[in-house]
Scaffold this motif. Structure first.
Motif, PDB file in Angstrom:
ATOM      1  N   TRP A 199       2.587  72.715  77.014  1.00 59.27           N
ATOM      2  CA  TRP A 199       3.590  73.669  77.477  1.00 59.27           C
ATOM      3  C   TRP A 199       4.796  73.669  76.543  1.00 59.27           C
ATOM      4  O   TRP A 199       5.254  72.605  76.116  1.00 59.27           O
ATOM      5  CB  TRP A 199       4.060  73.277  78.880  1.00 59.27           C
ATOM      6  N   LYS A 200       5.326  74.859  76.248  1.00 58.39           N
ATOM      7  CA  LYS A 200       6.551  74.968  75.455  1.00 58.39           C
ATOM      8  C   LYS A 200       7.729  75.064  76.407  1.00 58.39           C
ATOM      9  O   LYS A 200       7.708  75.846  77.362  1.00 58.39           O
ATOM     10  CB  LYS A 200       6.527  76.196  74.556  1.00 58.39           C
ATOM     11  N   ASN A 201       8.776  74.266  76.142  1.00 58.10           N
ATOM     12  CA  ASN A 201       9.949  74.282  77.022  1.00 58.10           C
ATOM     13  C   ASN A 201      10.694  75.612  76.889  1.00 58.10           C
ATOM     14  O   ASN A 201      10.443  76.396  75.970  1.00 58.10           O
ATOM     15  CB  ASN A 201      10.860  73.072  76.768  1.00 58.10           C
ATOM     16  N   LYS A 254      10.491  71.492  67.309  1.00 61.68           N
ATOM     17  CA  LYS A 254      10.906  72.544  66.382  1.00 61.68           C
ATOM     18  C   LYS A 254      11.574  71.918  65.157  1.00 61.68           C
ATOM     19  O   LYS A 254      11.375  72.363  64.033  1.00 61.68           O
ATOM     20  CB  LYS A 254      11.858  73.514  67.084  1.00 61.68           C
ATOM     21  N   GLN A 301       0.807  76.774  76.262  1.00 60.24           N
ATOM     22  CA  GLN A 301       0.391  76.988  74.880  1.00 60.24           C
ATOM     23  C   GLN A 301      -1.105  76.745  74.729  1.00 60.24           C
ATOM     24  O   GLN A 301      -1.798  77.517  74.121  1.00 60.24           O
ATOM     25  CB  GLN A 301       1.174  76.064  73.933  1.00 60.24           C
ATOM     26  N   GLU A 338      13.678  76.427  75.993  1.00 59.69           N
ATOM     27  CA  GLU A 338      14.483  76.634  74.787  1.00 59.69           C
ATOM     28  C   GLU A 338      13.621  76.885  73.554  1.00 59.69           C
ATOM     29  O   GLU A 338      14.126  77.316  72.533  1.00 59.69           O
ATOM     30  CB  GLU A 338      15.354  75.393  74.517  1.00 59.69           C
ATOM     31  N   GLY A 339      12.343  76.550  73.648  1.00 60.53           N
ATOM     32  CA  GLY A 339      11.446  76.694  72.505  1.00 60.53           C
ATOM     33  C   GLY A 339      11.600  75.577  71.487  1.00 60.53           C
ATOM     34  O   GLY A 339      11.137  75.693  70.359  1.00 60.53           O
ATOM     35  N   THR A 340      12.241  74.473  71.882  1.00 64.17           N
ATOM     36  CA  THR A 340      12.504  73.383  70.950  1.00 64.17           C
ATOM     37  C   THR A 340      11.451  72.280  70.977  1.00 64.17           C
ATOM     38  O   THR A 340      11.445  71.411  70.110  1.00 64.17           O
ATOM     39  CB  THR A 340      13.873  72.746  71.245  1.00 64.17           C
ATOM     40  N   ASP A 349      13.824  74.648  84.439  1.00 68.56           N
ATOM     41  CA  ASP A 349      13.461  75.183  83.135  1.00 68.56           C
ATOM     42  C   ASP A 349      12.081  75.817  83.287  1.00 68.56           C
ATOM     43  O   ASP A 349      11.208  75.258  83.971  1.00 68.56           O
ATOM     44  CB  ASP A 349      13.424  74.050  82.097  1.00 68.56           C
ATOM     45  N   MET A 400       7.259  71.005  72.656  1.00 72.50           N
ATOM     46  CA  MET A 400       6.046  71.213  73.450  1.00 72.50           C
ATOM     47  C   MET A 400       5.660  69.884  74.066  1.00 72.50           C
ATOM     48  O   MET A 400       5.714  68.842  73.407  1.00 72.50           O
ATOM     49  CB  MET A 400       4.909  71.752  72.591  1.00 72.50           C
ATOM     50  N   TRP A 415       8.657  76.798  81.629  1.00 69.37           N
ATOM     51  CA  TRP A 415       7.812  76.474  80.488  1.00 69.37           C
ATOM     52  C   TRP A 415       6.635  77.446  80.431  1.00 69.37           C
ATOM     53  O   TRP A 415       6.146  77.920  81.465  1.00 69.37           O
ATOM     54  CB  TRP A 415       7.269  75.053  80.624  1.00 69.37           C
ATOM     55  N   LYS A 416       6.161  77.709  79.217  1.00 77.39           N
ATOM     56  CA  LYS A 416       5.024  78.607  79.004  1.00 77.39           C
ATOM     57  C   LYS A 416       3.849  77.813  78.418  1.00 77.39           C
ATOM     58  O   LYS A 416       4.021  77.018  77.499  1.00 77.39           O
ATOM     59  CB  LYS A 416       5.395  79.746  78.051  1.00 77.39           C
TER      60      LYS A 416
END
Length: 152
Positions: A35-37, A61, A149, A39-41, A144, A43, A146-147
């Motif tokens: 999963w990506k958090n 990142k 991946q 903020e995108g910073t 938060d 996984m 998460w998406k």
């Protein structure tokens, strides 16, 4: 003819009901994957040990410091852990499946500030996970989104 039709309709209804119950059955392992958090910073890979769920940082990142060395857990209050690499760090632990797409009773560690929080996770849909960290009661916390991946 009418009896045959009613028998067929009953059988068809039972089959539909059986498939519906099977599709709606809870899946405790639905949260497994990467999963990506929000903020995108980073996984986080969520995995299972026994009947509990854990998470570890598998991608950052910004993986390295300006001098090229891997980033470490510099904000950890335990001096002996400050040199632990962030990549691979187990930052989520002890979650149990509570039903209804929810995992509770866990802890999440935030390496940005070196703090540990109580945490719960809710799977909103197969690719969206709400992760709520809090102190004391869930009311006083932050969520938060998460998406997904990678699945499992």
């Amino acid at each position: 003819m009418t009896k045959r039709f009613l028998g067929f309709a009953l059988l068809f209804s039972l089959l539909i009901a059986a498939f519906s119950v099977q599709a709606a059955a809870p899946n405790p392992d639905a949260v497994l994957g990467v999963w990506k958090n929000g903020e995108g910073t980073g996984m986080i890979q969520i995995f299972k040990k026994g009947d509990k769920y854990y998470g570890r940082l598998v991608w950052l990142k910004v993986p390295n410091n300006p001098d090229g060395t891997p980033r470490t857990d510099v904000n950890n209050p335990d001096d002996s852990k400050k040199k632990t690499p962030l990549k691979g760090l187990e930052n989520m632990r002890d979650f149990t499946f509570a039903g209804e797409n929810k995992w509770e009773g866990g802890k999440i560690y935030d390496p940005k500030n070196g703090s540990d929080y109580s945490c719960e996770m809710t799977l909103v849909d197969p690719n969206t996970l709400e992760v709520r960290g809090f102190i004391g009661v869930s009311l006083f916390g932050r969520t938060d989104v998460w998406k997904r991946q990678v699945k499992k």
